[in-house]
Design an enzyme around this catalytic site. Structure first.
Site, PDB file in Angstrom:
ATOM      1  N   HIS A 199     -13.941 -18.698 -32.773  1.00  0.00           N
ATOM      2  CA  HIS A 199     -15.011 -19.493 -33.369  1.00  0.00           C
ATOM      3  C   HIS A 199     -15.262 -19.101 -34.824  1.00  0.00           C
ATOM      4  O   HIS A 199     -15.334 -19.966 -35.706  1.00  0.00           O
ATOM      5  CB  HIS A 199     -16.299 -19.333 -32.552  1.00  0.00           C
ATOM      6  N   ASP A 200     -15.392 -17.806 -35.065  1.00  0.00           N
ATOM      7  CA  ASP A 200     -15.658 -17.332 -36.429  1.00  0.00           C
ATOM      8  C   ASP A 200     -14.383 -16.873 -37.127  1.00  0.00           C
ATOM      9  O   ASP A 200     -14.451 -16.291 -38.216  1.00  0.00           O
ATOM     10  CB  ASP A 200     -16.675 -16.173 -36.398  1.00  0.00           C
TER      11      ASP A 200
END
Ligand SMILES: *[C@@H]1O[C@H](CO)[C@@H](O)[C@H](O)[C@H]1NC(C)=O
Ligand SMILES: *[C@@H]1O[C@H](CO)[C@@H](O)[C@H](O)[C@H]1NC(C)=O
Ligand SMILES: *[C@@H]1O[C@H](CO)[C@@H](O)[C@H](O)[C@H]1NC(C)=O
Ligand SMILES: *[C@@H]1O[C@H](CO)[C@@H](O)[C@H](O)[C@H]1NC(C)=O
Ligand SMILES: *[C@@H]1O[C@H](CO)[C@@H](O)[C@H](O)[C@H]1NC(C)=O
Ligand SMILES: *[C@@H]1O[C@H](CO)[C@@H](O)[C@H](O)[C@H]1NC(C)=O
Ligand SMILES: *[C@@H]1O[C@H](CO)[C@@H](O)[C@H](O)[C@H]1NC(C)=O
Ligand SMILES: CC(=O)N[C@H]1CO[C@H](CO)[C@@H](O)[C@@H]1O
Length: 386
Positions: A199-200
């Site tokens: 996600h990051d």
């Protein structure tokens, strides 16, 4: 231990033909045998396009060890509705990552598993305490660690409000402990932290993490025990593209040797996970989009579930949410499960029929056994007068 427990349970099931009475076996794990697998594990990564995942060497290394699904779609954007859908059979119009609460009278896979005495848990990396109800947990540097939106069952009040259930929502510290004690449950949902799940970060990072985490576990019989199915997947495609196809690989000892390294192009979506688990253990259903969904074909072959074909796959567009009570512009009531649906002998959970089965409510259900699922472009249509 798992093997010998299995043999015993197999006899008990053969003799009675019915669900195993958990009290029958003193073994704390009470393994309930399925038709094709005795353990189901899903691991979710984040926001990666189909082509990007396919091109990643670590992901490719997994596809060589299992069955790659080439037409599995997520059901909308953003994250939270996809997670919620995968355990409950709908996302109730959700188009956000808010602190949503699914009301207590809406059931999830937990009700289906517990009815048959099948043990379950979630393992959420960096969740600070077991059953943590909070929105997120940052690390000391302020980076994202745990987020509630990637924890599907805590969003269901029918889980979160009951400590015996909330206690099954654990972090990776307790995953390590359960593994060490050879005490992992039969159904597991695993969510890495926001760095590890991509996600990051990106696919390279998530792929490296997944390989480091999962590859050794594939060789560990406390995890990949006999007859284990592992579903490594993504929540959604990397952007609001039309189709929302995601890469998925089926791994584990339950995958037949002759299918290792092959692909399966049948139409699946997140609800196929529910349908496959239901078919495998002959569970009841939730009476929602789980009912019409295809069972993974190597499982369906043994459970007698027909794998159906969409009229036109290229018209599948699952890039945005239809309206409903969890929409950022809320509308309507919680949809009513269709308590009359039966698929391959599987009927709706009696508790759901009791709550939602009145003639008056059933008049207004939107669910059918269609393989097609709705989207913003193709929303569910309430019957006249509802
Ligand atoms: C389910 O719970 C919601 C929220 O508490 C309530 O509004 C609704 O009437 C309930 N529906 C049924 C059928 O029990
Ligand atoms: C994991 O959860 C346990 C039990 O709630 C807690 O004691 C432990 O500190 C948690 N570990 C992490 C890394 O947050
Ligand atoms: C379940 O928990 C939610 C959130 O804490 C709360 O709003 C709701 O009232 C609870 N339901 C019941 C029946 O206690
Ligand atoms: C995520 O988990 C890894 C271990 O798996 C840890 O090293 C890292 O600090 C965690 N959090 C972040 C923000 O990377
Ligand atoms: C992926 O992320 C890592 C660390 O977050 C970074 O070092 C690397 O350059 C990124 N790769 C690509 C292709 O963006
Ligand atoms: C979803 O896809 C359709 C068809 O390509 C497109 O018209 C629409 O703008 C897309 N919606 C979003 C939110 O991206
Ligand atoms: C399938 O749908 C696409 C997009 O709408 C269309 O271009 C194509 O002609 C359709 N194919 C068939 C066989 O109907
Ligand atoms: C942004 C992006 O690349 N999205 C992709 C998501 O997956 C679909 C289907 O495979 C691709 O067509 C998109 O390009």
């Amino acid at each position: 231990m798992l093997v010998s427990a299995l043999a015993c349970v197999g006899l008990a099931l053969g003799a009675s033909g019915a669900a195993v009475d958990p009290s029958f076996f003193p073994n704390k794990r009470n393994i309930v045998p399925g038709i094709v697998f005795d353990r189901y594990i899903t691991i979710w990564l984040e926001n990666i396009n189909f082509a990007t995942a396919s091109a990643d060497p670590n992901f490719a290394a997994f596809t060589k060890q299992g069955i790659r699904l080439t037409n599995l779609f997520s059901v909308t954007h953003p994250s939270e509705p996809n997670y919620v859908a995968s355990v409950g059979g709908d996302y109730y119009g959700m188009n956000n990552d808010n602190l949503n609460h699914v009301p207590e009278n809406i059931s999830s896979v937990v009700d289906l598993l517990e009815e048959r005495g099948i043990s379950w848990a979630e393992y959420q990396e960096d969740m600070p305490i077991t059953g943590f109800p909070g929105f997120q947990q940052l690390n000391v540097a302020g980076a994202n660690d745990y987020v509630r939106k990637h924890n599907p069952l805590i969003i269901y009040d029918s889980v979160a409000n009951f400590s015996t259930r909330a206690n099954n929502i654990k972090n990776f510290t307790l995953f390590d402990e359960d593994l060490r004690n050879d005490d992992l449950p039969q159904w597991m949902f695993i969510t890495p932290n926001m760095t590890n799940d991509g996600h990051d970060t990106n696919m390279t990072f998530a792929g490296t993490w997944a390989r480091g985490f999962l590859q050794p576990l594939l060789a560990d019989s406390r995890f990949n025990a006999e007859r284990t199915l592992i579903v490594l997947t993504f929540d959604e495609n990397g952007s609001t593209d039309p189709q929302n196809r995601i890469d998925t690989v089926l791994l584990g000892t339950a995958v037949p040797r002759e299918l290792v390294g092959t692909t399966d192009s049948a139409f699946y979506n997140h609800y196929s996970n529910l349908a496959t688990v239901q078919a495998n253990w002959r569970l009841h259903t939730l009476g929602r989009y789980d009912v019409g969904s295809n069972v993974f074909s190597f499982v369906g072959k043994h459970t007698g579930d027909k794998i159906r074909t969409l009229k036109n796959l290229s018209e599948t567009v699952l890039n945005a949410s239809y309206p409903g009570p969890f929409n950022s512009a809320p509308s309507g009531a919680f949809p009513i499960p269709n308590t009359r649906l039966v698929v391959n002998g599987r009927s709706v959970l009696p508790k759901i029929v009791e709550t939602w089965g009145s003639r008056e409510l059933q008049r207004c259900t939107v669910y059918t056994d269609s393989l097609e699922i709705p989207s913003a472009l193709n929303p569910p249509v309430l019957p006249k007068g509802c």
